[in-house]
Design an enzyme around this catalytic site. Structure first.
Site, short mmCIF file in Angstrom:
data_model
loop_
_atom_site.label_atom_id
_atom_site.label_comp_id
_atom_site.label_asym_id
_atom_site.label_seq_id
_atom_site.Cartn_x
_atom_site.Cartn_y
_atom_site.Cartn_z
N HIS A 11 53.92 49.46 -15.63
CA HIS A 11 54.40 50.80 -15.98
C HIS A 11 54.75 50.99 -17.46
O HIS A 11 55.11 52.09 -17.86
CB HIS A 11 55.64 51.15 -15.15
CG HIS A 11 55.33 51.39 -13.70
ND1 HIS A 11 55.42 50.40 -12.75
CD2 HIS A 11 54.89 52.49 -13.04
CE1 HIS A 11 55.09 50.89 -11.57
NE2 HIS A 11 54.76 52.16 -11.72
N CYS A 17 60.60 52.19 -20.02
CA CYS A 17 61.62 51.78 -19.02
C CYS A 17 62.06 52.96 -18.16
O CYS A 17 62.42 52.81 -17.00
CB CYS A 17 62.83 51.18 -19.72
SG CYS A 17 62.39 49.78 -20.75
N CYS A 20 61.05 53.88 -14.46
CA CYS A 20 61.69 53.32 -13.26
C CYS A 20 63.21 53.40 -13.29
O CYS A 20 63.84 53.54 -12.25
CB CYS A 20 61.30 51.85 -13.07
SG CYS A 20 59.53 51.57 -13.03
N ASN A 161 67.16 39.26 11.71
CA ASN A 161 66.35 38.70 12.79
C ASN A 161 66.11 39.74 13.89
O ASN A 161 65.12 39.65 14.61
CB ASN A 161 67.09 37.49 13.38
CG ASN A 161 66.14 36.44 13.90
OD1 ASN A 161 65.00 36.34 13.45
ND2 ASN A 161 66.59 35.66 14.87
N SER A 162 67.02 40.73 13.99
CA SER A 162 66.86 41.76 15.03
C SER A 162 65.53 42.49 14.85
O SER A 162 64.93 42.96 15.82
CB SER A 162 67.97 42.80 14.95
OG SER A 162 69.21 42.19 14.80
N HIS A 362 61.90 28.91 22.35
CA HIS A 362 61.19 29.91 23.16
C HIS A 362 59.88 29.26 23.56
O HIS A 362 59.19 28.69 22.72
CB HIS A 362 60.95 31.16 22.31
CG HIS A 362 60.48 32.34 23.11
ND1 HIS A 362 59.26 32.36 23.75
CD2 HIS A 362 61.07 33.54 23.38
CE1 HIS A 362 59.12 33.53 24.37
NE2 HIS A 362 60.21 34.26 24.16
N GLU A 375 58.15 37.31 25.91
CA GLU A 375 58.34 37.08 27.34
C GLU A 375 57.82 38.26 28.16
O GLU A 375 57.47 38.13 29.33
CB GLU A 375 59.85 36.94 27.55
CG GLU A 375 60.25 36.24 28.78
CD GLU A 375 61.73 35.82 28.69
OE1 GLU A 375 62.09 35.07 27.77
OE2 GLU A 375 62.50 36.26 29.55
N ARG A 378 54.57 37.71 30.03
CA ARG A 378 54.68 37.09 31.36
C ARG A 378 55.35 38.06 32.34
O ARG A 378 54.95 38.18 33.48
CB ARG A 378 55.49 35.79 31.27
CG ARG A 378 54.66 34.62 30.75
CD ARG A 378 55.53 33.42 30.43
NE ARG A 378 56.32 33.65 29.22
CZ ARG A 378 57.56 33.19 29.03
NH1 ARG A 378 58.14 32.49 29.96
NH2 ARG A 378 58.21 33.44 27.90
N ARG A 399 64.04 29.95 29.73
CA ARG A 399 63.29 29.42 28.58
C ARG A 399 63.42 27.91 28.41
O ARG A 399 62.47 27.25 28.01
CB ARG A 399 63.80 30.07 27.31
CG ARG A 399 63.42 31.49 27.27
CD ARG A 399 64.08 32.19 26.15
NE ARG A 399 63.65 33.56 26.24
CZ ARG A 399 64.06 34.51 25.46
NH1 ARG A 399 64.93 34.25 24.52
NH2 ARG A 399 63.59 35.72 25.59
N HIS A 501 64.06 29.50 18.62
CA HIS A 501 64.15 30.96 18.80
C HIS A 501 65.56 31.51 18.62
O HIS A 501 65.75 32.58 18.06
CB HIS A 501 63.61 31.31 20.18
CG HIS A 501 63.53 32.78 20.45
ND1 HIS A 501 62.82 33.64 19.64
CD2 HIS A 501 64.10 33.56 21.41
CE1 HIS A 501 62.92 34.87 20.10
NE2 HIS A 501 63.71 34.85 21.17
N HIS A 502 66.55 30.79 19.14
CA HIS A 502 67.91 31.35 19.12
C HIS A 502 68.89 30.19 19.01
O HIS A 502 68.70 29.15 19.64
CB HIS A 502 68.16 32.12 20.41
CG HIS A 502 69.43 32.93 20.41
ND1 HIS A 502 69.47 34.26 20.08
CD2 HIS A 502 70.70 32.59 20.68
CE1 HIS A 502 70.71 34.70 20.17
NE2 HIS A 502 71.49 33.70 20.53
N ARG A 541 70.22 31.07 26.40
CA ARG A 541 70.32 32.54 26.47
C ARG A 541 69.19 33.12 27.31
O ARG A 541 68.04 32.66 27.20
CB ARG A 541 70.27 33.14 25.06
CG ARG A 541 70.26 34.65 25.08
CD ARG A 541 70.28 35.24 23.70
NE ARG A 541 69.09 35.00 22.93
CZ ARG A 541 67.93 35.64 23.11
NH1 ARG A 541 67.79 36.55 24.06
NH2 ARG A 541 66.91 35.38 22.33
N GLY A 544 66.51 39.17 26.57
CA GLY A 544 67.09 40.51 26.68
C GLY A 544 68.60 40.52 26.48
O GLY A 544 69.20 41.59 26.32
O1 MEZ Z 1 65.62 38.22 24.12
C1 MEZ Z 1 64.62 37.67 23.66
O2 MEZ Z 1 64.68 36.75 22.85
C2 MEZ Z 1 63.27 38.11 24.11
C3 MEZ Z 1 63.23 39.06 25.25
C4 MEZ Z 1 62.21 37.59 23.51
C5 MEZ Z 1 60.86 37.86 23.96
O3 MEZ Z 1 60.25 36.96 24.51
O4 MEZ Z 1 60.40 38.98 23.76
#
Ligand code: MEZ
Length: 568
Positions: A11, A17, A20, A161-162, A362, A375, A378, A399, A501-502, A541, A544
């Site tokens: 730029h 300057c 931006c 992570n959410s 997981h 999950e 499945r 799990r 995974h957790h 855990r 869900g």
């Molecule tokens: O809660 C979870 O970690 C989850 C449902 C993960 C998943 O397999 O989608």
């Protein structure tokens, strides 16, 4: 600057300057003004997304994040997509993204002490550390309770992570369950969660999780979320996992909703802002935090309440190897932000830890990748077979059991197998296809051939499964629910193996989400919610329960943090 590809070089010939920046040395840590400038000239992501591209970083599940997350002002760009994905056959730009993050650097104790000695630069009521689901929910709840709130995240984007949560949110007694005629009870939710956690959970916390789960759904809906789809997750006796309708992943949806809701509430959100110290007085009462801001450096903010919502340590290789040496080097489905900072911050002020060494793998992370195969696949109907094509476990078990079973199979991997009906039903599967993770064939024999399974074995497995489906009883493994048969061509398979995974363990909390010290007494003014805490999930855990945990305990932590700050 003269770095090729950085924004300044690009730029400098436009308007210097000023293109931006508003004024030199006035860049906020969130780079808010600069990002507004990007969008005012180039348009938003909707405009920038290129429909001709197979994979387009401008239409990613990270949503409406800062442009400067990837395009840096005075450094080489960094494409965050490359942290998790390696797109087969696609030459993604800026492939050297896997560099150290600024937050990986050690703590600068001298700078921290200087900031404390200089005294607070600002004062607020509640500071929330970590802008994932737990943090946003805490911040919104605290704000609604009348407190001034600063929400901090070390990353250049919120979501934590959410943002990667695919499955859903477990709740009992919702309108959705009623509409789907699902008979469920709070006691069943509690029992399933305790059983899944091998009865190591704190029963008081589990009771709250179950009792407040339906209210949590209503709260999310009041903020603008859609949680209308329902499915079953491993270890649950009925369908209680709520998801956005249309098969979308839950995480990106609720983070998008929470980002907007927290802006609307007037939460002061600061990105690129890492909390490096909890500051306490002589009586161990919280008096504030020291923040390391990308542009502002180290500074202290005074507050009577702090909520830790920093997530787990599933992406911290050293912590994983320390707490669970047998998981050393295992792939992780976690966001790069899950580095366990909150645990270190809390320990430094005397917090107690619960089940800190319990880490969940997981069972179905894409083999040799970091992409979670939810999950849900499945839950909606896929079966799981080994390298020969034999089923070896009830696909809907918990799990820990499913992961252990895979690790006992030849070469320690498995295939999820399903047909076109599931492909059409579960939108996320189309996403995996888009990422070139699926094998596809017109016949079962052909699928066996391309995946290296034994055709007669896979054929027998599927024939038997279809028979169990028709008779409504799984004679081989007692799978409780078989929503689909496997008979509509084309057939698909995705190769999976367990991945971190957790992290179930973490900071000890009581029912008010107050952090406890080693005498199990509340540390005054310190609250925690979500994956940084231990106790809710025991040793394992259920799918869900994480999203539910973040919303329910995020709200509790935020509300109590506000009360504490406003009444002391
Ligand atoms: O809660 C979870 O970690 C989850 C449902 C993960 C998943 O397999 O989608």
């Amino acid at each position: 600057a003269d770095n090729k590809n950085d924004l300044a070089s690009f730029h400098k010939d436009v308007n210097g300057c000023k293109t931006c920046h508003t004024a030199p040395n006035k860049v906020s840590d969130s780079e808010t003004f600069e990002n507004k400038q990007c969008k005012s000239c180039h348009g938003d992501y909707g405009k920038l997304a290129n429909p001709k591209l197979d994979i387009d970083p401008h239409s990613s599940h990270l949503g409406d994040i800062n442009c400067t997350s990837c395009h840096k002002g005075h450094e080489q760009p960094k494409l965050y997509c490359n942290e998790c994905h390696s797109f087969k056959g696609l030459d993604m730009p800026f492939n050297k993204a896997k560099s150290k993050e600024p937050w990986d650097k050690g703590w600068d104790n001298e700078a921290i002490n200087k900031a404390i000695a200089a005294g607070p630069k600002e004062t607020t009521d509640v500071i929330v550390v970590g802008a994932g689901s737990a943090g946003f929910n805490a911040a919104i709840a605290a704000k609604k309770a009348g407190a001034n709130v600063i929400l901090l995240d070390k990353a250049p984007f919120s979501g934590g992570n959410s943002m990667l949560a695919a499955g859903g949110y477990n709740a009992v007694g919702t309108v959705q369950q009623k509409d789907h005629k699902v008979d469920d009870k709070i006691e069943w939710y509690v029992e399933d969660t305790m059983k899944g956690g091998r009865y190591a959970n704190d029963p008081k916390l589990v009771q709250i999780l179950a009792e407040q789960s339906a209210d949590g759904i209503k709260w999310l809906e009041s903020l603008g979320a859609n949680m209308d789809d329902l499915k079953r997750s491993g270890g649950a006796r009925v369908d209680r996992t709520h998801r956005p309708s249309g098969g979308l992943s839950v995480g990106p949806h609720i983070i998008d909703v929470l980002r907007k809701a927290s802006d609307k509430e007037g939460v002061d959100t600061r990105l690129n802002s890492k909390v490096v110290k909890l500051v306490v007085d002589d009586e161990q009462k919280i008096v504030g935090v020291v923040i390391h801001g990308k542009h502002s450096g180290h500074y202290m903010v005074a507050a009577k309440s702090v909520v830790l919502a920093t997530g787990g340590y599933g992406f911290n290789k050293e912590m994983i190897a320390f707490y669970r040496p047998t998981f050393k080097g295992m792939t992780s489905s976690n966001n790069i932000t899950s580095t366990g900072d909150g645990i270190e911050l809390a320990k430094a002020v005397g917090a107690s830890m619960t089940d800190i060494d319990w880490i969940q793998t997981h069972p179905t992370v894409g083999k040799d990748s970091r992409i979670l195969i939810s999950e849900t696949v499945r839950g909606v109907g896929a079966i799981m077979v080994n390298k020969e094509g034999n089923r070896f476990i009830n696909e809907l078990t918990t799990r820990d059991k499913a992961s252990d079973a895979i690790l006992k199979q030849p070469e320690q991997y498995a295939w999820l197998v399903f047909d076109n009906e599931l492909y059409k039903k579960a939108k996320m599967v189309q996403g995996y296809d888009h990422l070139e993770m699926l094998e596809k064939a017109n016949t079962v024999a052909e699928l066996a051939k391309i995946t290296g399974m034994t055709p007669s074995v896979l054929d027998k497995t599927i024939t038997n499964y279809n028979h169990y489906f028709k008779q409504g009883k799984d004679e081989a493994f007692n799978r409780e629910q078989m929503p689909l048969s496997i008979e509509k061509s084309p057939y698909y398979a995705v190769k999976v193996a367990p991945g971190i995974h957790h992290t179930m363990g973490g900071v000890a909390i009581d029912t008010k989400a107050e952090v406890l010290d080693i005498q199990s007494q509340p540390l005054k003014g310190l609250f925690a919610a979500g994956e940084v805490t231990g106790g809710v999930h025991g040793y394992n855990r259920l799918g869900g329960n994480a999203v539910a945990d973040t919303v329910i305990f995020g709200k509790i932590a935020g509300t109590n943090a506000a009360k504490h700050a406003l009444n002391t």
